[in-house]
Scaffold this motif. Structure first.
Motif, PDB file in Angstrom:
ATOM      1  N   ASP A 191       0.859  -1.188   0.000  1.00 18.98           N
ATOM      2  CA  ASP A 191       0.000   0.000   0.000  1.00 18.98           C
ATOM      3  C   ASP A 191       0.892   1.234   0.000  1.00 18.98           C
ATOM      4  O   ASP A 191       1.625   1.478   0.959  1.00 18.98           O
ATOM      5  N   ILE A 192       0.839   1.998  -1.098  1.00 20.03           N
ATOM      6  CA  ILE A 192       1.628   3.244  -1.198  1.00 20.03           C
ATOM      7  C   ILE A 192       0.674   4.384  -0.880  1.00 20.03           C
ATOM      8  O   ILE A 192      -0.165   4.762  -1.708  1.00 20.03           O
ATOM      9  N   SER A 193       0.767   4.930   0.347  1.00 18.38           N
ATOM     10  CA  SER A 193      -0.138   6.027   0.715  1.00 18.38           C
ATOM     11  C   SER A 193       0.618   7.348   0.564  1.00 18.38           C
ATOM     12  O   SER A 193       1.708   7.381   0.001  1.00 18.38           O
ATOM     13  N   ASP A 236       7.569  11.434  -6.921  1.00 19.03           N
ATOM     14  CA  ASP A 236       9.006  11.135  -6.979  1.00 19.03           C
ATOM     15  C   ASP A 236       9.185   9.624  -6.953  1.00 19.03           C
ATOM     16  O   ASP A 236       9.218   8.992  -5.905  1.00 19.03           O
ATOM     17  N   VAL A 237       9.272   9.055  -8.172  1.00 16.11           N
ATOM     18  CA  VAL A 237       9.246   7.593  -8.286  1.00 16.11           C
ATOM     19  C   VAL A 237      10.500   6.962  -7.666  1.00 16.11           C
ATOM     20  O   VAL A 237      10.441   5.870  -7.079  1.00 16.11           O
ATOM     21  N   ASP A 238      11.640   7.672  -7.746  1.00 13.83           N
ATOM     22  CA  ASP A 238      12.880   7.109  -7.166  1.00 13.83           C
ATOM     23  C   ASP A 238      12.777   7.003  -5.649  1.00 13.83           C
ATOM     24  O   ASP A 238      13.178   6.006  -5.053  1.00 13.83           O
ATOM     25  N   ALA A 239      12.229   8.049  -5.040  1.00 15.49           N
ATOM     26  CA  ALA A 239      12.086   8.044  -3.571  1.00 15.49           C
ATOM     27  C   ALA A 239      11.146   6.922  -3.133  1.00 15.49           C
ATOM     28  O   ALA A 239      11.389   6.234  -2.134  1.00 15.49           O
ATOM     29  N   VAL A 240      10.072   6.708  -3.897  1.00 13.32           N
ATOM     30  CA  VAL A 240       9.128   5.639  -3.544  1.00 13.32           C
ATOM     31  C   VAL A 240       9.794   4.279  -3.724  1.00 13.32           C
ATOM     32  O   VAL A 240       9.672   3.385  -2.880  1.00 13.32           O
ATOM     33  N   GLY A 241      10.560   4.133  -4.818  1.00 13.79           N
ATOM     34  CA  GLY A 241      11.285   2.876  -5.066  1.00 13.79           C
ATOM     35  C   GLY A 241      12.258   2.559  -3.938  1.00 13.79           C
ATOM     36  O   GLY A 241      12.342   1.413  -3.460  1.00 13.79           O
ATOM     37  N   GLU A 242      12.992   3.582  -3.491  1.00 17.02           N
ATOM     38  CA  GLU A 242      13.950   3.391  -2.372  1.00 17.02           C
ATOM     39  C   GLU A 242      13.224   2.974  -1.092  1.00 17.02           C
ATOM     40  O   GLU A 242      13.706   2.130  -0.342  1.00 17.02           O
ATOM     41  N   THR A 243      12.081   3.607  -0.843  1.00 14.89           N
ATOM     42  CA  THR A 243      11.318   3.287   0.369  1.00 14.89           C
ATOM     43  C   THR A 243      10.797   1.855   0.310  1.00 14.89           C
ATOM     44  O   THR A 243      10.812   1.130   1.311  1.00 14.89           O
ATOM     45  N   ARG A 280       3.343   3.358 -10.512  1.00 16.89           N
ATOM     46  CA  ARG A 280       3.365   2.366  -9.430  1.00 16.89           C
ATOM     47  C   ARG A 280       4.227   1.169  -9.813  1.00 16.89           C
ATOM     48  O   ARG A 280       5.008   0.668  -9.014  1.00 16.89           O
ATOM     49  N   SER A 281       4.075   0.723 -11.050  1.00 16.47           N
ATOM     50  CA  SER A 281       4.882  -0.413 -11.518  1.00 16.47           C
ATOM     51  C   SER A 281       6.365  -0.073 -11.502  1.00 16.47           C
ATOM     52  O   SER A 281       7.193  -0.884 -11.089  1.00 16.47           O
ATOM     53  N   ALA A 282       6.691   1.152 -11.928  1.00 12.83           N
ATOM     54  CA  ALA A 282       8.101   1.565 -11.961  1.00 12.83           C
ATOM     55  C   ALA A 282       8.681   1.618 -10.548  1.00 12.83           C
ATOM     56  O   ALA A 282       9.816   1.180 -10.314  1.00 12.83           O
ATOM     57  N   ALA A 283       7.895   2.135  -9.596  1.00 11.90           N
ATOM     58  CA  ALA A 283       8.372   2.220  -8.205  1.00 11.90           C
ATOM     59  C   ALA A 283       8.617   0.822  -7.643  1.00 11.90           C
ATOM     60  O   ALA A 283       9.621   0.572  -6.957  1.00 11.90           O
ATOM     61  N   LEU A 284       7.726  -0.126  -7.950  1.00  8.88           N
ATOM     62  CA  LEU A 284       7.904  -1.499  -7.473  1.00  8.88           C
ATOM     63  C   LEU A 284       9.173  -2.105  -8.052  1.00  8.88           C
ATOM     64  O   LEU A 284       9.951  -2.752  -7.353  1.00  8.88           O
ATOM     65  N   THR A 285       9.373  -1.889  -9.357  1.00 16.50           N
ATOM     66  CA  THR A 285      10.550  -2.446 -10.017  1.00 16.50           C
ATOM     67  C   THR A 285      11.829  -1.868  -9.396  1.00 16.50           C
ATOM     68  O   THR A 285      12.774  -2.604  -9.109  1.00 16.50           O
ATOM     69  N   LEU A 286      11.832  -0.561  -9.148  1.00 13.05           N
ATOM     70  CA  LEU A 286      12.997   0.063  -8.493  1.00 13.05           C
ATOM     71  C   LEU A 286      13.218  -0.523  -7.103  1.00 13.05           C
ATOM     72  O   LEU A 286      14.344  -0.599  -6.616  1.00 13.05           O
ATOM     73  N   GLY A 287      12.116  -0.926  -6.456  1.00 15.37           N
ATOM     74  CA  GLY A 287      12.221  -1.513  -5.115  1.00 15.37           C
ATOM     75  C   GLY A 287      12.594  -2.986  -5.136  1.00 15.37           C
ATOM     76  O   GLY A 287      12.622  -3.638  -4.087  1.00 15.37           O
ATOM     77  N   GLY A 288      12.820  -3.542  -6.333  1.00 14.19           N
ATOM     78  CA  GLY A 288      13.247  -4.938  -6.432  1.00 14.19           C
ATOM     79  C   GLY A 288      12.097  -5.934  -6.502  1.00 14.19           C
ATOM     80  O   GLY A 288      12.290  -7.134  -6.304  1.00 14.19           O
ATOM     81  N   LEU A 289      10.877  -5.438  -6.784  1.00  9.30           N
ATOM     82  CA  LEU A 289       9.715  -6.331  -6.834  1.00  9.30           C
ATOM     83  C   LEU A 289       9.138  -6.375  -8.255  1.00  9.30           C
ATOM     84  O   LEU A 289       9.427  -5.511  -9.076  1.00  9.30           O
ATOM     85  N   THR A 290       8.312  -7.386  -8.510  1.00 10.51           N
ATOM     86  CA  THR A 290       7.652  -7.518  -9.809  1.00 10.51           C
ATOM     87  C   THR A 290       6.171  -7.213  -9.644  1.00 10.51           C
ATOM     88  O   THR A 290       5.491  -7.903  -8.884  1.00 10.51           O
ATOM     89  N   ALA A 297       1.259  -6.837  -5.253  1.00 14.69           N
ATOM     90  CA  ALA A 297       0.008  -6.210  -5.697  1.00 14.69           C
ATOM     91  C   ALA A 297      -0.035  -4.805  -5.121  1.00 14.69           C
ATOM     92  O   ALA A 297       0.283  -4.605  -3.945  1.00 14.69           O
ATOM     93  N   VAL A 298      -0.409  -3.824  -5.945  1.00 18.85           N
ATOM     94  CA  VAL A 298      -0.572  -2.443  -5.472  1.00 18.85           C
ATOM     95  C   VAL A 298      -1.973  -1.977  -5.872  1.00 18.85           C
ATOM     96  O   VAL A 298      -2.662  -2.645  -6.634  1.00 18.85           O
ATOM     97  N   ALA A 299      -2.358  -0.813  -5.361  1.00 17.97           N
ATOM     98  CA  ALA A 299      -3.685  -0.293  -5.698  1.00 17.97           C
ATOM     99  C   ALA A 299      -3.578   1.168  -6.109  1.00 17.97           C
ATOM    100  O   ALA A 299      -2.679   1.879  -5.652  1.00 17.97           O
ATOM    101  N   VAL A 300      -4.516   1.587  -6.957  1.00 16.89           N
ATOM    102  CA  VAL A 300      -4.639   3.020  -7.266  1.00 16.89           C
ATOM    103  C   VAL A 300      -5.853   3.546  -6.506  1.00 16.89           C
ATOM    104  O   VAL A 300      -6.795   2.811  -6.227  1.00 16.89           O
ATOM    105  N   ALA A 301      -5.805   4.827  -6.183  1.00 18.69           N
ATOM    106  CA  ALA A 301      -6.904   5.442  -5.428  1.00 18.69           C
ATOM    107  C   ALA A 301      -8.159   5.479  -6.286  1.00 18.69           C
ATOM    108  O   ALA A 301      -8.088   5.563  -7.512  1.00 18.69           O
ATOM    109  N   GLY A 302      -9.301   5.453  -5.610  1.00 15.35           N
ATOM    110  CA  GLY A 302     -10.575   5.490  -6.321  1.00 15.35           C
ATOM    111  C   GLY A 302     -10.708   6.717  -7.204  1.00 15.35           C
ATOM    112  O   GLY A 302     -11.291   6.663  -8.287  1.00 15.35           O
TER     113      GLY A 302
END
Length: 353
Positions: free
Chosen positions: A15-17, A55-62, A153-163, A78-83
């Motif tokens: 969950d990316i809030s 800031d996709v890099d900061a989210v990826g690092e987190t 969201r996908s890019a941030a996950l990939t930067l974080g080492g996830l698929t 799995a991630v979600a987008v806001a309504g």
């Protein structure tokens, strides 16, 4: 034929809030669920604004920090987008089409329903069932979001080492996890109307679930950040320090009567307003249970206050009450953070779809 049932690959709920990344892994042991790993990492200021990634890099690092802290070995997420980033519509389609034919048909007609060019959006659909009074057509739930919401969201996950495996919509993740709070209801949850009010740092959402199905959702700007800002103003503190003292305690004696109590009253008013919007929208004028979720649900006594204001049974969300915990998960931390993990939990439960 396979005699051994192959277990589905585990999926992390992420969950990316606006203020944190929450990572949750749930496993299944027989009929029971087990909280396998958990981590909550704060995001740098303005990395995500009103649930949009800036800031996709900061989210990826987190995300990377959260993965490391949780000790998980799972790589799918799995991630979600806001309504507010999703358009949903119920449309009718001819009965008897297979998924591929249905997809072609929906794509060819999508511009009727969606105000963006088809090449700029990601589409998904789910057949709900036969249209009432017409066996020749089916009702289909159509969901569309701007592709950039998904790509960031996908890019941030990939930067974080996830698929990235699944992109869901927040309201539907809450529908998914609200099934786990049925034990907080007197009697059977099947014919009950449950209002889940998720009060985050900057955004509040109301999701009404009937018979375990989402029937109404609404979001607006309001959240715990208002309390933090009031603490800053009142006591001349920096934002981070105000946030820390709000959580850990240590503010002057007048904080509770002069700052916290009025803010709790504001929450009760917001909940009441939200429910009024729902009542004026349709055929209901009461709910059976209010479930408070999000960071603000951890404010002591907020459930009693809302219950007395609205004269409706109110509980604090805890989707983990019936789950066991792995040795890596600190029970105290989980219980403190449970109300703010409804979305992460709904996402993690996608492992068992």
């Amino acid at each position: 034929m396979g005699l051994l049932k192959r277990k589905k690959p585990a999926i992390l709920g992420l969950d990316i809030s606006s203020t944190t990344v929450k990572l949750l892994e749930i496993a299944q042991e027989g009929e029971k669920y087990l909280v396998q790993s958990l981590a909550i990492e704060p995001l740098p200021d303005n990395a995500v604004v009103e649930k949009n990634i800036q800031d996709v890099d900061a989210v990826g690092e987190t995300i990377q920090k959260a993965v490391k802290k949780s000790g998980t070995k799972v790589k799918l997420a799995a991630v979600a987008v806001a309504g507010s980033a999703v358009i949903t519509k119920i449309i009718t389609m001819p009965a008897g089409l297979n998924d591929d034919a249905l997809e072609e048909e929906i794509k060819s007609e999508a511009d009727k329903y969606i105000p963006y060019p088809i090449e700029e959006i990601n589409l998904d659909f789910e057949v709900i069932g036969e249209t009432e009074n017409n066996p020749d057509t089916v009702d289909v739930l159509l969901a569309a979001s701007r592709s950039e919401n998904i790509e960031l969201r996908s890019a941030a996950l990939t930067l974080g080492g996830l698929t990235p495996k699944i992109v869901d919509v927040e309201a539907y993740t809450i529908e998914n996890s609200s099934k786990l709070i049925a034990h907080q209801l007197e009697g059977d949850s099947n014919d009950k109307l449950i209002a889940v009010i998720d009060i985050g740092a900057t955004m509040t959402s109301l999701n009404v679930v009937e018979n375990n199905h989402l029937i109404y959702t609404r979001e607006q700007s309001f959240g715990g950040k208002q309390l933090t800002e009031e603490i800053m103003r009142r006591y001349g503190l920096a934002y981070d320090e105000a946030g820390r003292l709000k959580k850990e305690g240590g503010l002057p004696d007048n904080y509770i009567p002069e700052v916290l109590e009025p803010f709790k009253e504001t929450i009760a008013q917001q909940v009441s307003r939200f429910l009024q919007f729902f009542y004026t929208s349709g055929q209901h004028n009461a709910v059976d249970l209010i479930v408070l979720a999000g960071g603000c649900a951890s404010i002591p006594g907020i459930d009693e206050l809302v219950e007395s204001h609205l004269d409706t049974a109110t509980v604090i969300a805890n989707p983990f009450a019936e789950m066991s915990l792995s040795s890596k998960v600190n029970p105290q931390n989980l219980s403190n953070d449970a109300p703010s993990l409804m979305i992460a939990c709904g996402l993690a439960m996608r492992s068992f779809d």
